[in-house]
Design a protein around this motif. Structure first.
Motif, PDB file in Angstrom:
ATOM      1  N   ARG A   5      -2.498  -4.545   2.797  1.00 47.22           N
ATOM      2  CA  ARG A   5      -2.454  -4.756   1.355  1.00 47.22           C
ATOM      3  C   ARG A   5      -3.648  -4.063   0.697  1.00 47.22           C
ATOM      4  NH1 ARG A   5      -2.427 -11.103   2.352  1.00 47.22           N
ATOM      5  NH2 ARG A   5      -3.839 -10.272   3.944  1.00 47.22           N
ATOM      6  N   THR A   6      -3.548  -3.871  -0.623  1.00 53.36           N
ATOM      7  CA  THR A   6      -4.603  -3.182  -1.369  1.00 53.36           C
ATOM      8  C   THR A   6      -4.987  -3.988  -2.601  1.00 53.36           C
ATOM      9  OG1 THR A   6      -3.813  -0.999  -0.666  1.00 53.36           O
ATOM     10  CG2 THR A   6      -5.215  -1.060  -2.622  1.00 53.36           C
ATOM     11  N   VAL A   8      -7.042  -3.517  -6.205  1.00 49.13           N
ATOM     12  CA  VAL A   8      -7.607  -2.582  -7.174  1.00 49.13           C
ATOM     13  C   VAL A   8      -8.379  -3.402  -8.195  1.00 49.13           C
ATOM     14  CG1 VAL A   8      -7.103  -0.880  -8.970  1.00 49.13           C
ATOM     15  CG2 VAL A   8      -5.755  -0.905  -6.849  1.00 49.13           C
ATOM     16  N   LEU A  49      -0.090   3.517  -8.818  1.00 53.23           N
ATOM     17  CA  LEU A  49      -0.432   2.848  -7.564  1.00 53.23           C
ATOM     18  C   LEU A  49       0.613   1.811  -7.172  1.00 53.23           C
ATOM     19  CD1 LEU A  49      -4.261   2.348  -8.243  1.00 53.23           C
ATOM     20  CD2 LEU A  49      -3.180   4.144  -6.873  1.00 53.23           C
ATOM     21  N   PRO A  51       1.550  -1.293  -8.410  1.00 57.11           N
ATOM     22  CA  PRO A  51       1.096  -2.668  -8.157  1.00 57.11           C
ATOM     23  C   PRO A  51       2.237  -3.677  -8.248  1.00 57.11           C
ATOM     24  CG  PRO A  51       0.489  -1.993 -10.373  1.00 57.11           C
ATOM     25  CD  PRO A  51       1.043  -0.772  -9.695  1.00 57.11           C
ATOM     26  N   GLU A 146       1.672  -4.357  -0.187  1.00 56.37           N
ATOM     27  CA  GLU A 146       1.655  -4.430  -1.644  1.00 56.37           C
ATOM     28  C   GLU A 146       0.244  -4.266  -2.205  1.00 56.37           C
ATOM     29  OE1 GLU A 146       5.560  -7.072  -2.836  1.00 56.37           O
ATOM     30  OE2 GLU A 146       3.626  -8.121  -2.668  1.00 56.37           O
ATOM     31  N   THR A 147       0.188  -3.957  -3.504  1.00 58.98           N
ATOM     32  CA  THR A 147      -1.074  -3.738  -4.213  1.00 58.98           C
ATOM     33  C   THR A 147      -1.205  -4.741  -5.351  1.00 58.98           C
ATOM     34  OG1 THR A 147      -1.128  -1.368  -3.705  1.00 58.98           O
ATOM     35  CG2 THR A 147      -2.351  -2.088  -5.659  1.00 58.98           C
ATOM     36  N   VAL A 149      -3.725  -5.754  -8.734  1.00 56.96           N
ATOM     37  CA  VAL A 149      -4.740  -5.263  -9.659  1.00 56.96           C
ATOM     38  C   VAL A 149      -5.451  -6.447 -10.299  1.00 56.96           C
ATOM     39  CG1 VAL A 149      -5.180  -3.960 -11.787  1.00 56.96           C
ATOM     40  CG2 VAL A 149      -3.464  -3.149 -10.147  1.00 56.96           C
ATOM     41  N   GLU A 185     -10.906   0.639  -5.113  1.00 58.58           N
ATOM     42  CA  GLU A 185      -9.766   0.364  -4.240  1.00 58.58           C
ATOM     43  C   GLU A 185     -10.275  -0.181  -2.913  1.00 58.58           C
ATOM     44  OE1 GLU A 185      -7.082   3.689  -3.883  1.00 58.58           O
ATOM     45  OE2 GLU A 185      -7.308   4.208  -6.013  1.00 58.58           O
ATOM     46  N   ARG A 187      -8.780  -1.542   0.676  1.00 58.53           N
ATOM     47  CA  ARG A 187      -7.558  -1.542   1.478  1.00 58.53           C
ATOM     48  C   ARG A 187      -7.738  -2.350   2.744  1.00 58.53           C
ATOM     49  NH1 ARG A 187      -6.503   4.906   0.637  1.00 58.53           N
ATOM     50  NH2 ARG A 187      -6.141   4.797  -1.619  1.00 58.53           N
TER      51      ARG A 187
END
Length: 219
Positions: A5-6, A8, A49, A51, A146-147, A149, A185, A187
Motif C-alpha cells: 500500500r502507499t 501520500v 496516483l 487514490p 491501494e493508495t 492521500v 510518498e 510505500r
C-alpha cells in the motif's frame, strides 16, 4: 506476493500567513489566490496516483486543498483533526520578524525544527503520537496495492515522516520543510513489514506555459 500500500502526505496550498512568514499553527486560515491555484494544479497529479481514500485535516486551508483533490478524484473527503498542524502556543500569529525580536534564541531553535521551543505549544511527542495513529488508521483502511492521500500541514508531516519510518525522535530535523502543495510518498514493503520513503517534496510547478510539470524541489 501481496502488493504494498502507499500513503501520500500532501501539504495544503499557500495562505496569506505563509506568504507573510507569519506563524500559523492551528489558526484557521484560508488559502490565498496562489494557494488555490496550487491546489487546482496539484489535484490532477494526485488523481493520477489513483487514490482509493482521501483524508484531510479539518483546518480550512487543508479542507480547501482537499476539495480540489476531491473534485479531481471523485472521492469523498474524511476530515480528521488528528491531521492538524502543530499548535504553536503563544507564538501563533507572530511574524517571523516579531518572533525573532521577542525571543531570539527560541526563534532560532524553532527555525531549526525544534517545535518544542514554542512557548505554550503542543509537545512534538503528542504530534508524533496523533499523526502515527491517524496514518496507521488510513493505512489499515486500504486494500492491497491501494493508495491513500492525507492532506495535512508542513511541520506535522515532517514529524510524521520520521515517526512512521522509525527514525530517532529528532532526526526529522534533517528534512527540509515541504513546499505548499508538496507531497510525500511512503510505500509499504510487505516483505520487510515497513514503510519506505519513495519521494519527498514532490511538487507541480509552472514552467512558463499553461501546463505544469513535475519537479523535485531542491534544498
Amino acid at each position: 506476493m501481496t502488493p504494498g500500500r502507499t500513503l501520500v502526505l500532501l501539504r495544503h496550498g499557500r495562505t496569506a500567513y505563509n506568504h507573510a512568514k507569519r506563524v500559523q499553527g492551528q489558526l484557521d486560515v484560508e488559502l490565498d489566490e496562489v494557494g488555490r491555484t496550487q491546489a487546482e494544479a496539484v489535484a490532477p497529479a494526485v488523481a493520477a496516483l489513483d487514490p482509493a481514500l482521501l483524508w484531510s485535516s479539518d483546518l480550512a486551508r487543508a479542507r480547501e486543498t482537499a476539495a480540489y483533490v476531491e473534485k479531481a478524484t471523485g472521492l469523498a473527503t474524511t476530515h480528521d483533526e488528528r491531521l492538524r498542524e502543530i499548535h504553536l502556543g503563544e507564538r501563533q500569529d507572530l511574524t517571523h520578524e516579531q518572533y525573532a525580536a521577542r525571543a531570539p534564541e527560541e526563534f532560532a531553535r524553532f527555525r531549526r525544527g525544534d517545535y518544542d521551543a514554542a512557548l505554550g505549544g503542543e509537545p512534538t511527542a503528542a504530534v508524533r503520537a496523533r499523526m502515527v495513529a491517524v496514518l496507521g488508521d488510513l493505512l489499515a483502511a486500504l486494500g492491497p496495492g491501494e493508495t491513500g492521500v492525507a492532506v495535512s500541514h508542513g511541520a506535522a508531516v515532517r514529524v510524521a515522516v520520521g515517526a512512521v519510518l522509525g527514525w530517532p525522535d529528532d532526526l526529522f530535523h534533517t528534512l527540509r520543510g515541504l513546499d505548499n502543495c508538496g507531497w510525500v510518498e511512503l510505500r509499504e514493503d510487505p516483505d520487510a513489514g515497513c514503510l519506505r520513503l519513495a519521494a519527498y517534496n514532490r511538487v507541480v510547478a509552472p514552467e512558463g506555459t499553461p501546463g505544469f510539470r513535475f519537479v523535485e524541489a531542491s534544498g
